[in-house]
Scaffold this motif. Structure first.
Motif, PDB file in Angstrom:
ATOM      1  N   GLU A  68       0.821  -1.206   0.000  1.00 20.42           N
ATOM      2  CA  GLU A  68       0.000   0.000   0.000  1.00 20.42           C
ATOM      3  C   GLU A  68       0.859   1.261   0.000  1.00 20.42           C
ATOM      4  N   VAL A  69       1.896   1.273   0.826  1.00 22.45           N
ATOM      5  CA  VAL A  69       2.778   2.443   0.897  1.00 22.45           C
ATOM      6  C   VAL A  69       3.518   2.635  -0.418  1.00 22.45           C
ATOM      7  N   ILE A  70       4.063   1.560  -0.939  1.00 23.91           N
ATOM      8  CA  ILE A  70       4.852   1.633  -2.176  1.00 23.91           C
ATOM      9  C   ILE A  70       4.005   2.142  -3.336  1.00 23.91           C
ATOM     10  N   THR A  71       2.797   1.604  -3.471  1.00 24.44           N
ATOM     11  CA  THR A  71       1.904   1.981  -4.568  1.00 24.44           C
ATOM     12  C   THR A  71       1.483   3.443  -4.475  1.00 24.44           C
ATOM     13  N   THR A  72       1.116   3.876  -3.275  1.00 30.93           N
ATOM     14  CA  THR A  72       0.653   5.261  -3.100  1.00 30.93           C
ATOM     15  C   THR A  72       1.754   6.267  -3.399  1.00 30.93           C
ATOM     16  N   ALA A  73       2.964   6.007  -2.893  1.00 34.98           N
ATOM     17  CA  ALA A  73       4.085   6.930  -3.116  1.00 34.98           C
ATOM     18  C   ALA A  73       4.444   7.006  -4.590  1.00 34.98           C
ATOM     19  N   HIS A  74       4.385   5.871  -5.274  1.00 34.48           N
ATOM     20  CA  HIS A  74       4.736   5.871  -6.695  1.00 34.48           C
ATOM     21  C   HIS A  74       3.693   6.608  -7.529  1.00 34.48           C
ATOM     22  N   LYS A  75       2.415   6.401  -7.218  1.00 32.76           N
ATOM     23  CA  LYS A  75       1.358   7.077  -7.976  1.00 32.76           C
ATOM     24  C   LYS A  75       1.326   8.568  -7.699  1.00 32.76           C
ATOM     25  N   THR A  76       1.661   8.955  -6.474  1.00 29.04           N
ATOM     26  CA  THR A  76       1.544  10.359  -6.077  1.00 29.04           C
ATOM     27  C   THR A  76       2.739  11.187  -6.501  1.00 29.04           C
ATOM     28  N   GLU A  77       3.925  10.639  -6.300  1.00 29.60           N
ATOM     29  CA  GLU A  77       5.134  11.446  -6.464  1.00 29.60           C
ATOM     30  C   GLU A  77       6.168  10.802  -7.383  1.00 29.60           C
ATOM     31  N   GLY A  78       5.880   9.582  -7.854  1.00 34.26           N
ATOM     32  CA  GLY A  78       6.818   8.903  -8.731  1.00 34.26           C
ATOM     33  C   GLY A  78       8.067   8.401  -8.044  1.00 34.26           C
ATOM     34  N   ILE A  79       7.998   8.192  -6.733  1.00 29.20           N
ATOM     35  CA  ILE A  79       9.161   7.694  -6.000  1.00 29.20           C
ATOM     36  C   ILE A  79       8.936   6.233  -5.617  1.00 29.20           C
ATOM     37  N   ALA A  80      10.025   5.504  -5.475  1.00 29.53           N
ATOM     38  CA  ALA A  80       9.964   4.070  -5.174  1.00 29.53           C
ATOM     39  C   ALA A  80      10.493   3.848  -3.758  1.00 29.53           C
ATOM     40  N   PHE A 101       2.588 -12.180   7.238  1.00 27.88           N
ATOM     41  CA  PHE A 101       2.116 -10.943   6.615  1.00 27.88           C
ATOM     42  C   PHE A 101       1.852 -11.083   5.117  1.00 27.88           C
ATOM     43  N   LEU A 102       1.649 -12.296   4.647  1.00 21.61           N
ATOM     44  CA  LEU A 102       1.495 -12.514   3.208  1.00 21.61           C
ATOM     45  C   LEU A 102       0.340 -11.722   2.612  1.00 21.61           C
ATOM     46  N   GLU A 103      -0.747 -11.562   3.373  1.00 21.29           N
ATOM     47  CA  GLU A 103      -1.904 -10.847   2.831  1.00 21.29           C
ATOM     48  C   GLU A 103      -1.576  -9.398   2.485  1.00 21.29           C
ATOM     49  N   LEU A 104      -0.582  -8.816   3.161  1.00 22.32           N
ATOM     50  CA  LEU A 104      -0.221  -7.426   2.941  1.00 22.32           C
ATOM     51  C   LEU A 104       0.722  -7.239   1.757  1.00 22.32           C
ATOM     52  N   ALA A 105       1.165  -8.346   1.177  1.00 25.01           N
ATOM     53  CA  ALA A 105       2.083  -8.333   0.031  1.00 25.01           C
ATOM     54  C   ALA A 105       3.275  -7.410   0.266  1.00 25.01           C
ATOM     55  N   PRO A 106       3.998  -7.576   1.370  1.00 23.74           N
ATOM     56  CA  PRO A 106       5.137  -6.680   1.623  1.00 23.74           C
ATOM     57  C   PRO A 106       6.276  -6.929   0.636  1.00 23.74           C
ATOM     58  N   GLN A 107       7.030  -5.882   0.373  1.00 28.69           N
ATOM     59  CA  GLN A 107       8.237  -5.984  -0.446  1.00 28.69           C
ATOM     60  C   GLN A 107       9.447  -5.676   0.421  1.00 28.69           C
ATOM     61  N   MET A 108      10.522  -6.408   0.189  1.00 30.65           N
ATOM     62  CA  MET A 108      11.725  -6.209   0.975  1.00 30.65           C
ATOM     63  C   MET A 108      12.412  -4.906   0.572  1.00 30.65           C
ATOM     64  N   MET A 109      12.875  -4.160   1.547  1.00 31.75           N
ATOM     65  CA  MET A 109      13.642  -2.956   1.273  1.00 31.75           C
ATOM     66  C   MET A 109      14.927  -3.314   0.548  1.00 31.75           C
ATOM     67  N   GLN A 110      15.290  -2.491  -0.424  1.00 33.19           N
ATOM     68  CA  GLN A 110      16.476  -2.728  -1.236  1.00 33.19           C
ATOM     69  C   GLN A 110      17.574  -1.737  -0.859  1.00 33.19           C
ATOM     70  N   TRP A 111      18.748  -2.297  -0.481  1.00 31.87           N
ATOM     71  CA  TRP A 111      19.875  -1.486  -0.040  1.00 31.87           C
ATOM     72  C   TRP A 111      21.002  -1.558  -1.067  1.00 31.87           C
ATOM     73  N   ALA A 112      22.115  -0.914  -0.767  1.00 33.79           N
ATOM     74  CA  ALA A 112      23.290  -1.010  -1.626  1.00 33.79           C
ATOM     75  C   ALA A 112      23.749  -2.465  -1.702  1.00 33.79           C
ATOM     76  N   PRO A 113      24.434  -2.877  -2.791  1.00 35.24           N
ATOM     77  CA  PRO A 113      24.854  -4.273  -2.934  1.00 35.24           C
ATOM     78  C   PRO A 113      25.654  -4.770  -1.732  1.00 35.24           C
ATOM     79  N   LEU A 114      25.541  -6.054  -1.489  1.00 34.22           N
ATOM     80  CA  LEU A 114      26.160  -6.680  -0.323  1.00 34.22           C
ATOM     81  C   LEU A 114      27.649  -6.367  -0.223  1.00 34.22           C
ATOM     82  N   ASP A 115      28.066  -5.896   0.939  1.00 34.86           N
ATOM     83  CA  ASP A 115      29.472  -5.692   1.272  1.00 34.86           C
ATOM     84  C   ASP A 115      29.846  -6.776   2.287  1.00 34.86           C
TER      85      ASP A 115
END
Length: 482
Positions: A173-185, A333-347
């Motif tokens: 829900e958060v990801i979709t709203t932010a992308h539709k409103t402001e074009g941010i991911a 939390f499967l019903e909420l369809a969460p997405q994992m936060m993406q960070w800089a490549p593994l160090d």
């Protein structure tokens, strides 16, 4: 992964009752495993060993289950197939997590005691399989078990077909709203830099929380916020002295939680209404990582620990616009369809030294079997080696069980009936023999030289030391040494 018995108390499996598959081998025809030892009289060429049943001991096929949902799903599904397709009686053992599975399948007498599991006793293990093992999550334990007890340590038969992930997740829900409103991911960390973005426009904030209802106080004795070693590492890697308090009476550091429950990152330390909640469980899973990330990456986060397992699993449904610690596969939390936060490549070097601001790698989920399964039931070992299931398929089982409150036997049976082509592809040819085994006519009860022109069911059977069997193999062209 692991959880307490109370945390998953509603998920216990019931394996009594009727069969799942239409052509299941009935209980009355199922067999036991039997212990085998090296025969002192005979050896095959090329150092392949002849085995004999030394003492007549027999027991059911043992499946070790770790006390979390995906382990129940994977192990019970395979247990059903071992009973109904391969015709073995089974039993199951239960432990709190992956490490107990190492010890259970590794023949340790007390697998649920990490301090003294009593391994290396040379007593044949009564547990022969553990699916859904997070082996790479406990590399030192695994390595030490293999080095110290090479004769009994579990065999790794490879990936389940998917990898595990653990870390911070953000609801769809958060990801979709932010992308539709402001074009941010907002699933990407760069869009959380408070110098440029205001993610709290799309999320809950820590001011929304009923603190004492849901959260554990930072000053709780078992909280990572009170751990001096962790807090000193935080200073080392971030320099964030303002986020900590030094207890002058004992020279120990602990986290500064302005409201008693949330630790605030520097970017929202002066304004709680801009702090986005990150909530985790246990004593503070991933808190150290997220403290570092929120400082170094200038993310406006408020970090807190749920009061208990029940609160942890309910909070995202009451406050769905937040970051939450989670791992997959898991049904919470499967019903909420969460997405994992993406960070800089593994160090890797950074993580090895305690610097945790990069992406933590995925963890292959493995299939473990006992060292002696190659002798006890090589066809089952081959079957386990063939198993490949996708994360989507595992999620189907987990979500169905959660939504229906079915037993794990019923939930996995439903999946097996709907996906027969998938699991049929895992079943090996019964007449493909392993070293030390020969073609056996299951009706005539005798070894044969070839599978061609055989009218009865031909299977693989371990050799006895009887000369008749040896002579039969000799005529097939093998050399024997006495």
């Amino acid at each position: 992964m692991g959880a307490s018995h109370r945390q998953i108390q509603g998920l216990l499996v019931t394996l009594a009752g009727g069969a799942c598959l239409p052509n299941a081998i009935p209980p009355s025809e199922r067999k036991l495993l039997a212990t085998w030892t090296v025969s002192p009289k005979w050896r095959m060429a090329k150092d392949t060993t002849i085995w004999e049943n030394s003492n007549g001991e027999s027991y059911p096929f043992g499946v070790w289950i770790a006390n979390y949902a995906a382990s129940y799903a994977a192990n019970v599904m395979v247990q059903v197939l071992i009973e109904e397709v391969f015709g073995f009686n089974t039993t199951s053992g239960l432990g709190p997590g992956t490490v107990s599975g190492f010890y259970g399948v590794g023949g340790c007498l007390n697998p649920n005691d990490n301090n003294d599991p009593q391994c290396g006793t040379e007593v044949p293990t009564k547990y022969h399989l553990n699916m859904e093992a997070w082996v790479n999550g406990y590399p030192l334990v695994w390595k030490n078990l293999q080095l110290e007890h090479p004769k009994t340590a579990p065999d790794d038969l490879g990936s389940m077909g998917y990898a595990g992930y653990a870390g911070s997740f953000l609801t769809e829900e958060v990801i979709t709203t932010a992308h539709k409103t402001e074009g941010i991911a907002l699933q990407y960390y760069k869009f959380w830099n408070a110098s440029w973005y205001e993610p709290s426009k799309y999320t809950n904030t820590i001011t929304d929380f009923n603190l004492s209802r849901w959260l554990k106080p930072c000053m709780n004795s078992d909280s990572v916020f009170m751990d001096d070693t962790t807090m000193r590492r935080h200073i080392q890697f971030t320099g964030d002295l303002d986020g900590l308090v030094l207890n002058t009476s004992n020279s120990r550091y602990y986290a500064k939680c302005q409201d008693g429950y949330f630790w605030r990152a520097p970017s929202c330390r002066g304004n709680a209404s801009q702090c986005v909640p990150f909530v985790t469980g246990g004593s503070g899973w991933s808190i150290e990582e997220m403290m570092q990330k929120s400082v170094v990456l200038y993310m406006p986060l408020g970090l807190a620990v749920a009061a208990g397992w029940t609160e942890y699993t309910q909070i995202p449904f009451h406050y769905p616009k937040m970051q939450v610690y989670w791992w997959v596969p898991d049904p919470s939390f499967l019903e909420l369809a969460p997405q994992m936060m993406q960070w800089a490549p593994l160090d890797k070097r950074g993580w090895a030294n305690g610097y945790q601001v990069s992406q933590l790698g995925s963890i292959p989920i493995k299939k473990l079997v006992s060292r002696d399964l190659m002798v006890l039931a090589p066809n089952v070992r081959s079957f386990v080696s063939n198993i490949m299931i996708s994360l989507k398929q595992m999620d189907e089982i987990l979500l169905d069980q959660k939504n229906t409150s079915a037993t794990w036997e019923d939930a996995t049976c439903k999946w097996l009936l709907a996906n027969e082509p998938v699991w049929r592809s895992w079943i090996p040819d019964e007449s493909q023999c392993f070293p030390g085994f020969g073609l056996y006519d299951s009706v005539l009860k005798d070894f044969v030289d070839a599978r061609e022109n055989a009218t009865n069911k031909i299977i693989c059977q371990v050799y006895s030391v009887f000369r008749k069997a040896l002579q039969s193999r000799y005529t097939a062209g093998l050399k024997w040494m006495m």
